[in-house]
Design an enzyme around this catalytic site. Sequence first.
Site, PDB file in Angstrom:
ATOM      1  N   TYR A  68       0.816  -1.211   0.000  1.00  0.00           N
ATOM      2  CA  TYR A  68       0.000   0.000   0.000  1.00  0.00           C
ATOM      3  C   TYR A  68       0.852   1.264   0.000  1.00  0.00           C
ATOM      4  O   TYR A  68       0.471   2.283  -0.582  1.00  0.00           O
ATOM      5  CB  TYR A  68      -0.921   0.022   1.221  1.00  0.00           C
ATOM      6  CG  TYR A  68      -1.972  -1.066   1.228  1.00  0.00           C
ATOM      7  CD1 TYR A  68      -2.660  -1.410   0.071  1.00  0.00           C
ATOM      8  CD2 TYR A  68      -2.282  -1.745   2.405  1.00  0.00           C
ATOM      9  CE1 TYR A  68      -3.624  -2.398   0.076  1.00  0.00           C
ATOM     10  CE2 TYR A  68      -3.249  -2.739   2.428  1.00  0.00           C
ATOM     11  CZ  TYR A  68      -3.915  -3.063   1.262  1.00  0.00           C
ATOM     12  OH  TYR A  68      -4.870  -4.046   1.273  1.00  0.00           O
ATOM     13  N   SER A 153     -22.294  -3.958 -22.338  1.00  0.00           N
ATOM     14  CA  SER A 153     -21.588  -4.700 -23.383  1.00  0.00           C
ATOM     15  C   SER A 153     -22.298  -6.017 -23.679  1.00  0.00           C
ATOM     16  O   SER A 153     -22.440  -6.414 -24.845  1.00  0.00           O
ATOM     17  CB  SER A 153     -20.146  -4.965 -22.937  1.00  0.00           C
ATOM     18  OG  SER A 153     -19.461  -5.765 -23.874  1.00  0.00           O
ATOM     19  N   ARG A 156     -25.408  -5.374 -25.760  1.00  0.00           N
ATOM     20  CA  ARG A 156     -25.105  -5.124 -27.167  1.00  0.00           C
ATOM     21  C   ARG A 156     -24.744  -6.416 -27.890  1.00  0.00           C
ATOM     22  O   ARG A 156     -25.108  -6.604 -29.054  1.00  0.00           O
ATOM     23  CB  ARG A 156     -23.965  -4.106 -27.273  1.00  0.00           C
ATOM     24  CG  ARG A 156     -24.353  -2.734 -26.763  1.00  0.00           C
ATOM     25  CD  ARG A 156     -23.157  -1.817 -26.668  1.00  0.00           C
ATOM     26  NE  ARG A 156     -23.456  -0.667 -25.820  1.00  0.00           N
ATOM     27  CZ  ARG A 156     -22.558   0.215 -25.419  1.00  0.00           C
ATOM     28  NH1 ARG A 156     -21.303   0.091 -25.782  1.00  0.00           N
ATOM     29  NH2 ARG A 156     -22.916   1.233 -24.637  1.00  0.00           N
ATOM     30  N   HIS A 178     -25.596  -3.251 -10.781  1.00  0.00           N
ATOM     31  CA  HIS A 178     -24.885  -4.297 -11.517  1.00  0.00           C
ATOM     32  C   HIS A 178     -25.306  -5.612 -10.873  1.00  0.00           C
ATOM     33  O   HIS A 178     -24.640  -6.161 -10.003  1.00  0.00           O
ATOM     34  CB  HIS A 178     -23.370  -4.108 -11.403  1.00  0.00           C
ATOM     35  CG  HIS A 178     -22.579  -5.267 -11.957  1.00  0.00           C
ATOM     36  ND1 HIS A 178     -22.778  -5.763 -13.231  1.00  0.00           N
ATOM     37  CD2 HIS A 178     -21.606  -6.040 -11.398  1.00  0.00           C
ATOM     38  CE1 HIS A 178     -21.957  -6.785 -13.436  1.00  0.00           C
ATOM     39  NE2 HIS A 178     -21.237  -6.980 -12.329  1.00  0.00           N
ATOM     40  N   THR A 233     -16.310 -15.297 -13.681  1.00  0.00           N
ATOM     41  CA  THR A 233     -16.053 -14.489 -14.873  1.00  0.00           C
ATOM     42  C   THR A 233     -14.875 -13.570 -14.591  1.00  0.00           C
ATOM     43  O   THR A 233     -14.716 -13.097 -13.467  1.00  0.00           O
ATOM     44  CB  THR A 233     -17.275 -13.631 -15.263  1.00  0.00           C
ATOM     45  OG1 THR A 233     -17.490 -12.633 -14.253  1.00  0.00           O
ATOM     46  CG2 THR A 233     -18.528 -14.473 -15.377  1.00  0.00           C
TER      47      THR A 233
END
EC number: 1.1.1.27
Length: 316
Positions: A68, A153, A156, A178, A233
Amino acid sequence: MKRNTRKIAIIGTGLVGSSCAYSIVNQGICEELLLIDINHERAVGEAMDLSHCINFTNTRTKVYAGSYEDCKDMDIVIITAGPAPKPGQSRLDTLGASAKIMESVVGGVMESGFDGIFLLASNPVDIITYQVWKLSGLPRNRVIGTGTSLDSSRLRTILSEMLHVDPRSIHGYSLGEHGDSQMVAWSHVTVGGKPILQILEEKKDQFGEIDLDEIVEKTAKAGWEIYKRKGTTYYGIGNSLAYIASSIFNDDYRVIAVSAILDGEYGEYDLCTGVPAIITRDGIKEIVELNLTEDEESRFAKSNDILRDYMKTIGY
């Protein structure tokens, strides 16, 4: 943020973080890429592996592992750390664990003297983005989540397969969470500049009766379809992060659907949700307010109400 440097830190070198790093290196998005992970040796290994692919790219990115403390000079800090949902869980179900991780991560980054842009992918990304904004004390335009960029995305892509058109010729956005409650602003979806609602009306003989709600559900569930087959994913969200970071550094004023903190936009206050926004070197330049239909406004409000309810569980 300094305008003559391009330095990025990625916190969390799991599948999402490493996929993001790979995209960044391949595209030459930054000059320096710092990798940080609770398992430092994992970060060291990722840095070594990425460094070894430099000769096969057209760029020269310095990749190294650190802590950090090294975030002080970074322009963008990308956070991907957090637990993945288990089978049967939604992204919202990981909130408690993710929130605890953010307290430690953001505290460590800010103690370094960091004064750049936070870019978040940790789920539930809308609420985590809001939390990071609160913890960091940075201006709202400099704390950004991936939001519905990936959902847009996916939308589409689904439409392109249905209409046989390149997805890059389709414009439109998923808005809100989301997650499962997201919605699509169909009144603003266009194909080659022509409203999709008009296309579907004029070409019923070709496409038949299209159930738009089914398309929204397919978009929202796309991640789970991948999850069922490969466990998680990472390519899509990794590329989304790289895309947003590139837009920041290039100062290209690109409109992307991201998690943004609202302060009056869409009639909402003190809330982070997925909306289209203009992305520049300073972060979010402006939130694009679409003129939604009455039905779209209602769906958007319902999604935001769900986010608010979950925000309360971590004290917001």
